[in-house]
Design a protein around this motif. Sequence first.
Motif, PDB file in Angstrom:
ATOM      1  N   LEU A  37       0.824  -1.210   0.000  1.00  0.00           N
ATOM      2  CA  LEU A  37       0.000   0.000   0.000  1.00  0.00           C
ATOM      3  C   LEU A  37       0.857   1.257   0.000  1.00  0.00           C
ATOM      4  O   LEU A  37       0.509   2.264  -0.616  1.00  0.00           O
ATOM      5  N   LYS A  38       2.004   1.190   0.692  1.00  0.00           N
ATOM      6  CA  LYS A  38       2.928   2.324   0.688  1.00  0.00           C
ATOM      7  C   LYS A  38       3.484   2.541  -0.722  1.00  0.00           C
ATOM      8  O   LYS A  38       3.597   3.684  -1.197  1.00  0.00           O
ATOM      9  N   ALA A  39       3.804   1.440  -1.412  1.00  0.00           N
ATOM     10  CA  ALA A  39       4.319   1.539  -2.784  1.00  0.00           C
ATOM     11  C   ALA A  39       3.249   2.085  -3.728  1.00  0.00           C
ATOM     12  O   ALA A  39       3.538   2.886  -4.618  1.00  0.00           O
ATOM     13  N   VAL A  40       2.007   1.633  -3.535  1.00  0.00           N
ATOM     14  CA  VAL A  40       0.884   2.130  -4.351  1.00  0.00           C
ATOM     15  C   VAL A  40       0.763   3.640  -4.214  1.00  0.00           C
ATOM     16  O   VAL A  40       0.639   4.373  -5.208  1.00  0.00           O
ATOM     17  N   LYS A  41       0.819   4.123  -2.974  1.00  0.00           N
ATOM     18  CA  LYS A  41       0.691   5.551  -2.719  1.00  0.00           C
ATOM     19  C   LYS A  41       1.867   6.331  -3.298  1.00  0.00           C
ATOM     20  O   LYS A  41       1.704   7.391  -3.904  1.00  0.00           O
ATOM     21  N   GLN A  42       3.072   5.770  -3.113  1.00  0.00           N
ATOM     22  CA  GLN A  42       4.291   6.454  -3.584  1.00  0.00           C
ATOM     23  C   GLN A  42       4.321   6.578  -5.107  1.00  0.00           C
ATOM     24  O   GLN A  42       4.718   7.601  -5.659  1.00  0.00           O
ATOM     25  N   LEU A  43       3.853   5.537  -5.778  1.00  0.00           N
ATOM     26  CA  LEU A  43       3.881   5.526  -7.250  1.00  0.00           C
ATOM     27  C   LEU A  43       2.637   6.159  -7.872  1.00  0.00           C
ATOM     28  O   LEU A  43       2.612   6.423  -9.073  1.00  0.00           O
ATOM     29  N   GLY A  44       1.605   6.377  -7.055  1.00  0.00           N
ATOM     30  CA  GLY A  44       0.359   6.900  -7.606  1.00  0.00           C
ATOM     31  C   GLY A  44      -0.325   5.892  -8.498  1.00  0.00           C
ATOM     32  O   GLY A  44      -0.987   6.255  -9.488  1.00  0.00           O
ATOM     33  N   TYR A  45      -0.213   4.613  -8.141  1.00  0.00           N
ATOM     34  CA  TYR A  45      -0.777   3.550  -8.974  1.00  0.00           C
ATOM     35  C   TYR A  45      -2.307   3.563  -8.919  1.00  0.00           C
ATOM     36  O   TYR A  45      -2.909   3.691  -7.856  1.00  0.00           O
ATOM     37  N   ALA A  46      -2.935   3.431 -10.086  1.00  0.00           N
ATOM     38  CA  ALA A  46      -4.391   3.274 -10.180  1.00  0.00           C
ATOM     39  C   ALA A  46      -4.670   2.058 -11.042  1.00  0.00           C
ATOM     40  O   ALA A  46      -4.080   1.909 -12.124  1.00  0.00           O
ATOM     41  N   PRO A  47      -5.534   1.163 -10.604  1.00  0.00           N
ATOM     42  CA  PRO A  47      -5.818  -0.038 -11.400  1.00  0.00           C
ATOM     43  C   PRO A  47      -6.478   0.309 -12.720  1.00  0.00           C
ATOM     44  O   PRO A  47      -7.196   1.301 -12.826  1.00  0.00           O
ATOM     45  N   ASN A  48      -6.217  -0.472 -13.730  1.00  0.00           N
ATOM     46  CA  ASN A  48      -6.824  -0.272 -15.041  1.00  0.00           C
ATOM     47  C   ASN A  48      -8.233  -0.851 -15.016  1.00  0.00           C
ATOM     48  O   ASN A  48      -8.453  -2.022 -15.300  1.00  0.00           O
ATOM     49  N   LEU A  49      -9.180   0.024 -14.655  1.00  0.00           N
ATOM     50  CA  LEU A  49     -10.561  -0.444 -14.528  1.00  0.00           C
ATOM     51  C   LEU A  49     -11.169  -0.824 -15.862  1.00  0.00           C
ATOM     52  O   LEU A  49     -12.070  -1.646 -15.944  1.00  0.00           O
ATOM     53  N   VAL A  50     -10.682  -0.185 -16.948  1.00  0.00           N
ATOM     54  CA  VAL A  50     -11.202  -0.523 -18.270  1.00  0.00           C
ATOM     55  C   VAL A  50     -10.903  -1.980 -18.602  1.00  0.00           C
ATOM     56  O   VAL A  50     -11.768  -2.745 -19.012  1.00  0.00           O
ATOM     57  N   ALA A  51      -9.642  -2.365 -18.403  1.00  0.00           N
ATOM     58  CA  ALA A  51      -9.242  -3.747 -18.689  1.00  0.00           C
ATOM     59  C   ALA A  51     -10.006  -4.721 -17.796  1.00  0.00           C
ATOM     60  O   ALA A  51     -10.467  -5.772 -18.241  1.00  0.00           O
ATOM     61  N   LYS A  52     -10.155  -4.331 -16.539  1.00  0.00           N
ATOM     62  CA  LYS A  52     -10.863  -5.207 -15.604  1.00  0.00           C
ATOM     63  C   LYS A  52     -12.321  -5.382 -16.012  1.00  0.00           C
ATOM     64  O   LYS A  52     -12.861  -6.494 -15.976  1.00  0.00           O
ATOM     65  N   SER A  53     -12.967  -4.268 -16.406  1.00  0.00           N
ATOM     66  CA  SER A  53     -14.370  -4.358 -16.797  1.00  0.00           C
ATOM     67  C   SER A  53     -14.542  -5.185 -18.061  1.00  0.00           C
ATOM     68  O   SER A  53     -15.538  -5.878 -18.225  1.00  0.00           O
ATOM     69  N   LEU A  54     -13.563  -5.099 -18.988  1.00  0.00           N
ATOM     70  CA  LEU A  54     -13.628  -5.906 -20.202  1.00  0.00           C
ATOM     71  C   LEU A  54     -13.535  -7.393 -19.867  1.00  0.00           C
ATOM     72  O   LEU A  54     -14.182  -8.233 -20.477  1.00  0.00           O
ATOM     73  N   ARG A  55     -12.697  -7.710 -18.869  1.00  0.00           N
ATOM     74  CA  ARG A  55     -12.586  -9.120 -18.460  1.00  0.00           C
ATOM     75  C   ARG A  55     -13.869  -9.603 -17.799  1.00  0.00           C
ATOM     76  O   ARG A  55     -14.286 -10.738 -17.964  1.00  0.00           O
ATOM     77  N   GLN A  56     -14.499  -8.715 -17.028  1.00  0.00           N
ATOM     78  CA  GLN A  56     -15.671  -9.120 -16.258  1.00  0.00           C
ATOM     79  C   GLN A  56     -16.980  -8.939 -17.024  1.00  0.00           C
ATOM     80  O   GLN A  56     -18.024  -9.383 -16.581  1.00  0.00           O
ATOM     81  N   GLY A  57     -16.938  -8.270 -18.177  1.00  0.00           N
ATOM     82  CA  GLY A  57     -18.148  -7.987 -18.923  1.00  0.00           C
ATOM     83  C   GLY A  57     -18.669  -6.601 -18.624  1.00  0.00           C
ATOM     84  O   GLY A  57     -18.002  -5.796 -17.991  1.00  0.00           O
ATOM     85  N   LYS A  58     -19.862  -6.283 -19.084  1.00  0.00           N
ATOM     86  CA  LYS A  58     -20.429  -4.958 -18.931  1.00  0.00           C
ATOM     87  C   LYS A  58     -20.705  -4.636 -17.460  1.00  0.00           C
ATOM     88  O   LYS A  58     -21.011  -5.508 -16.661  1.00  0.00           O
ATOM     89  N   ARG A  59     -20.652  -3.329 -17.155  1.00  0.00           N
ATOM     90  CA  ARG A  59     -20.932  -2.896 -15.792  1.00  0.00           C
ATOM     91  C   ARG A  59     -22.412  -2.539 -15.609  1.00  0.00           C
ATOM     92  O   ARG A  59     -22.860  -2.268 -14.500  1.00  0.00           O
ATOM     93  N   HIS A  60     -23.159  -2.491 -16.730  1.00  0.00           N
ATOM     94  CA  HIS A  60     -24.588  -2.170 -16.693  1.00  0.00           C
ATOM     95  C   HIS A  60     -24.845  -0.843 -15.973  1.00  0.00           C
ATOM     96  O   HIS A  60     -25.775  -0.713 -15.165  1.00  0.00           O
ATOM     97  N   THR A  61     -23.981   0.120 -16.283  1.00  0.00           N
ATOM     98  CA  THR A  61     -24.105   1.457 -15.695  1.00  0.00           C
ATOM     99  C   THR A  61     -23.949   2.502 -16.791  1.00  0.00           C
ATOM    100  O   THR A  61     -23.057   2.404 -17.627  1.00  0.00           O
ATOM    101  N   ILE A  62     -24.836   3.507 -16.766  1.00  0.00           N
ATOM    102  CA  ILE A  62     -24.797   4.598 -17.740  1.00  0.00           C
ATOM    103  C   ILE A  62     -24.410   5.880 -17.010  1.00  0.00           C
ATOM    104  O   ILE A  62     -25.034   6.246 -16.006  1.00  0.00           O
ATOM    105  N   GLY A  63     -23.393   6.560 -17.504  1.00  0.00           N
ATOM    106  CA  GLY A  63     -23.016   7.849 -16.949  1.00  0.00           C
ATOM    107  C   GLY A  63     -23.901   8.942 -17.520  1.00  0.00           C
ATOM    108  O   GLY A  63     -24.204   8.947 -18.708  1.00  0.00           O
TER     109      GLY A  63
END
Length: 332
Positions: A37-63
């Motif tokens: 978690l310290k490394a995540v904060k230091q690097l400013g890492y953010a997960p690639n939610l686009v890739a994750k959502s593509l793996r999991q399928g649609k999010r069924h959410t409209i912005g």
Amino acid sequence: MATLKDVAALAHVDVSTVSRALNNKAYVHPETKRRILKAVKQLGYAPNLVAKSLRQGKRHTIGVVVPSINISIFGEIVQGMEEQARNLGYSILISNTMDDPQIERECLARMRTGLVDGIVIASTGENMRLLADIASENIAIIQIVRNQSPQFDCVAADYYECGYEATQYLVKLGCRHIGLINGHGHIRPYEERYQGYKKALAKAHLQEYVVAASKDGSQYFEDGYQATKELLKMVPSLDAIMVATDLQALGVIRAVKKAGLSVPEDVRIISLTGHPVGATLETAMTSMQVPSREMGECATKLMIERIESEDHSAIRHQQIVFQTMLMTRETT
């Protein structure tokens, strides 16, 4: 942009350990998790939610990105959208921009990271390149109310006819000095309503009197009040006012009465974007009624068709236009 591998290297663990720690899928020693978690904060890492959502399928959410849902056409539209989305197994995520291009840009940047499957937007018109980039990432874009670009689907109303019909109605009532309190011309509904107003006045050989409301669209009442004072100073013989919204019209009524005039005996008033609240006022508001809930339902159905289509490139863009209706009440 930091990656999962970067976090693993800095925390001196392997990638699978980082993944387990961040997803809480398996036990990771507390000290190891602290380093991760310290490394995540230091690097400013953010997960690639686009890739994750593509793996999991649609999010069924409209912005949904709109200026404001506070007693406006957009509030009605959002209600229609939410009800329709729920019926079709989707949810909506709402962002209010107050017509600030920077806030709009930030909202769009968050939504494109995988939070939504598509975006319905009443755009300021200042971030069209960003919208094109988002669309290129296979995120559906539909414009609502404001048709800022033919590049995207749009669900709107016939604002030209709205302005034209309202002006003609006032002319037939005998009005000869008709003022228009409008928004800024770079936003399509305002420009199109102005063109309809201009055409009807030219046909009747009458002069136009236009005042733009303030750029900050959040002060509806004050906008109407100040703009009316300006119009009355410009045209002391003013006998009618067309105003963009019902809430602005409340300010118009107040300014007219403060000037010692009566509604509708001295000055007739029409709102060009009717809201149900207008019919409940002490002096019920004449308005051009916009079928806002129906527009929201239509945009939602169209969006879900786009989201669930296998080949977006094969779909032709649709420009769906609803008609407005004159509702005559006590202010005219």
